[in-house]
Design a protein around this motif. Sequence first.
Motif, short mmCIF file in Angstrom:
data_model
loop_
_atom_site.label_atom_id
_atom_site.label_comp_id
_atom_site.label_asym_id
_atom_site.label_seq_id
_atom_site.Cartn_x
_atom_site.Cartn_y
_atom_site.Cartn_z
N ALA A 157 -2.17 6.74 -0.08
CA ALA A 157 -1.72 5.66 0.97
C ALA A 157 -2.97 5.20 1.94
O ALA A 157 -3.30 3.87 2.19
CB ALA A 157 -0.81 6.13 1.99
N VAL A 185 0.77 -1.29 -0.06
CA VAL A 185 0.02 -0.05 -0.01
C VAL A 185 0.81 1.39 -0.05
O VAL A 185 2.02 1.28 0.23
CB VAL A 185 -1.11 0.05 1.34
CG1 VAL A 185 -1.62 -1.24 1.38
CG2 VAL A 185 -0.10 -0.08 2.68
N GLY A 186 0.35 2.42 -0.42
CA GLY A 186 1.11 3.43 -0.11
C GLY A 186 2.29 3.71 -1.03
O GLY A 186 2.44 3.31 -2.19
N ASP A 187 3.29 4.21 -0.40
CA ASP A 187 4.62 4.54 -1.07
C ASP A 187 5.17 3.04 -1.39
O ASP A 187 5.95 3.12 -2.23
CB ASP A 187 5.46 5.31 -0.16
CG ASP A 187 5.15 6.70 -0.18
OD1 ASP A 187 4.25 7.23 -0.88
OD2 ASP A 187 6.10 7.51 0.28
N SER A 188 5.02 2.27 -0.32
CA SER A 188 5.42 0.86 -0.80
C SER A 188 5.21 0.39 -2.05
O SER A 188 5.82 -0.50 -2.84
CB SER A 188 5.49 -0.05 0.34
OG SER A 188 4.05 -0.28 0.57
N GLY A 228 3.57 14.96 -6.25
CA GLY A 228 4.31 14.39 -5.12
C GLY A 228 3.37 14.01 -3.87
O GLY A 228 3.81 13.81 -2.78
N GLU A 229 2.11 14.01 -4.22
CA GLU A 229 1.08 13.76 -3.07
C GLU A 229 1.00 12.17 -2.96
O GLU A 229 0.70 11.58 -4.15
CB GLU A 229 -0.36 14.34 -3.51
CG GLU A 229 -0.01 15.82 -3.22
CD GLU A 229 -1.39 16.75 -3.82
OE1 GLU A 229 -2.21 16.16 -4.47
OE2 GLU A 229 -1.62 17.90 -3.25
N GLY A 230 0.88 11.83 -1.97
CA GLY A 230 0.48 10.44 -1.63
C GLY A 230 -0.11 9.78 -0.34
O GLY A 230 -0.54 8.75 -0.08
N ILE A 231 -0.47 11.04 0.51
CA ILE A 231 -1.39 10.58 1.62
C ILE A 231 -2.49 10.12 1.24
O ILE A 231 -2.80 8.82 1.93
CB ILE A 231 -1.27 11.84 2.53
CG1 ILE A 231 -0.03 12.50 2.84
CG2 ILE A 231 -2.42 11.65 3.68
CD1 ILE A 231 0.00 13.76 3.76
N GLY A 232 -3.27 10.69 0.40
CA GLY A 232 -4.51 10.02 0.05
C GLY A 232 -4.49 8.69 -0.44
O GLY A 232 -5.26 7.80 -0.17
N ILE A 270 2.49 6.98 -4.90
CA ILE A 270 2.66 8.50 -4.80
C ILE A 270 2.47 9.03 -6.32
O ILE A 270 2.91 8.40 -7.12
CB ILE A 270 3.89 8.91 -4.24
CG1 ILE A 270 4.04 10.34 -3.72
CG2 ILE A 270 5.18 8.68 -5.13
CD1 ILE A 270 5.11 10.86 -2.81
C1 LIG Z 1 8.91 16.31 2.22
C2 LIG Z 1 7.65 15.49 1.67
C3 LIG Z 1 6.43 16.25 1.83
C4 LIG Z 1 5.22 15.49 1.22
N1 LIG Z 1 4.25 16.33 1.21
C5 LIG Z 1 3.06 15.77 0.84
C6 LIG Z 1 2.01 16.57 0.89
O1 LIG Z 1 1.59 17.64 0.96
N2 LIG Z 1 0.56 15.99 0.53
C7 LIG Z 1 0.63 14.52 0.21
O2 LIG Z 1 -0.39 13.88 0.06
N3 LIG Z 1 1.74 13.77 0.22
C8 LIG Z 1 3.11 14.44 0.75
N4 LIG Z 1 4.24 13.60 0.94
C9 LIG Z 1 4.25 12.28 0.50
C10 LIG Z 1 3.47 11.61 1.72
O3 LIG Z 1 4.25 11.79 2.69
C11 LIG Z 1 3.60 9.93 1.38
O4 LIG Z 1 3.24 9.44 -0.02
C12 LIG Z 1 2.91 9.14 2.41
O5 LIG Z 1 3.19 9.46 3.82
C13 LIG Z 1 2.89 7.80 2.12
O6 LIG Z 1 2.24 7.01 3.23
P1 LIG Z 1 2.80 5.66 3.79
O7 LIG Z 1 1.89 5.16 4.78
O8 LIG Z 1 2.79 4.58 2.21
O9 LIG Z 1 4.35 5.65 3.95
P2 LIG Z 1 4.90 6.37 5.17
O10 LIG Z 1 4.18 7.53 5.58
O11 LIG Z 1 6.36 6.49 5.01
O12 LIG Z 1 4.93 5.32 6.47
C14 LIG Z 1 5.64 4.10 6.33
C15 LIG Z 1 5.98 3.73 8.02
O13 LIG Z 1 6.50 2.50 8.06
C16 LIG Z 1 7.45 2.57 9.10
N5 LIG Z 1 8.41 1.51 8.56
C17 LIG Z 1 9.47 1.40 7.97
N6 LIG Z 1 10.17 0.38 7.66
C18 LIG Z 1 9.54 -0.17 8.67
C19 LIG Z 1 9.92 -1.75 9.38
N7 LIG Z 1 10.98 -2.51 8.80
N8 LIG Z 1 9.11 -2.08 10.14
C20 LIG Z 1 8.11 -1.14 10.74
N9 LIG Z 1 7.86 -0.22 10.40
C21 LIG Z 1 8.54 0.43 9.37
C22 LIG Z 1 8.33 4.05 8.56
O14 LIG Z 1 9.19 4.45 9.71
C23 LIG Z 1 6.96 4.91 8.38
O15 LIG Z 1 6.39 5.36 9.81
C24 LIG Z 1 5.46 14.27 1.26
C25 LIG Z 1 6.50 13.61 1.37
C26 LIG Z 1 7.79 14.41 1.67
C27 LIG Z 1 8.91 13.46 1.85
#
Ligand SMILES: Cc1cc2nc3c(=O)[nH]c(=O)nc-3n(C[C@H](O)[C@H](O)[C@H](O)COP(=O)(O)OP(=O)(O)OC[C@H]3O[C@@H](n4cnc5c(N)ncnc54)[C@H](O)[C@@H]3O)c2cc1C
Length: 81
Positions: free
Chosen positions: A21, A3-6, A15-19, A10
């Motif tokens: 995810a 899911v999400g970034d993995s 560069g938006e990925g929260i929604g 994104i």
């Molecule tokens: C500087 C910056 C600004 C951004 N601005 C925006 C924005 O304005 N709007 C927007 O929509 N998106 C934005 N994004 C993108 C957004 O942050 C990501 O797309 C989103 O957070 C992805 O969510 P996720 O749950 O997939 O991953 P993450 O939020 O990266 O969550 C993954 C979690 O897993 C944890 N983890 C990793 N490996 C392990 C492991 N082995 N065991 C246990 N836990 C682990 C990490 O510590 C982390 O907490 C931005 C990104 C960056 C870098």
Amino acid sequence: MLVGDSASLIDPFTGEGIGNAMISGKWASEQARDALYEGDFSVNALKQYDKTVYKKIGGELRVSAVMQKLIKYPWLFNQFY
Ligand SMILES: Cc1cc2nc3c(=O)[nH]c(=O)nc-3n(C[C@H](O)[C@H](O)[C@H](O)COP(=O)(O)OP(=O)(O)OC[C@H]3O[C@@H](n4cnc5c(N)ncnc54)[C@H](O)[C@@H]3O)c2cc1C
């Protein structure tokens, strides 16, 4: 299920990925619920999650990937100001 970034969900242009995810997490949890209910965790059963992702946001991400490539040509984007 990724899911999400993995899962590279994104948006490559904004560069938006929260929604994505959050929504992919919801779809994955629904798929996990169905797998539990059916007692079927086979690749085939879980593939339904991939299909949902491609169907719901695949097109949007493909357009964004094209936009990301086009940003190299500012004159093109300036036409829309
Ligand atoms: C500087 C910056 C600004 C951004 N601005 C925006 C924005 O304005 N709007 C927007 O929509 N998106 C934005 N994004 C993108 C957004 O942050 C990501 O797309 C989103 O957070 C992805 O969510 P996720 O749950 O997939 O991953 P993450 O939020 O990266 O969550 C993954 C979690 O897993 C944890 N983890 C990793 N490996 C392990 C492991 N082995 N065991 C246990 N836990 C682990 C990490 O510590 C982390 O907490 C931005 C990104 C960056 C870098």
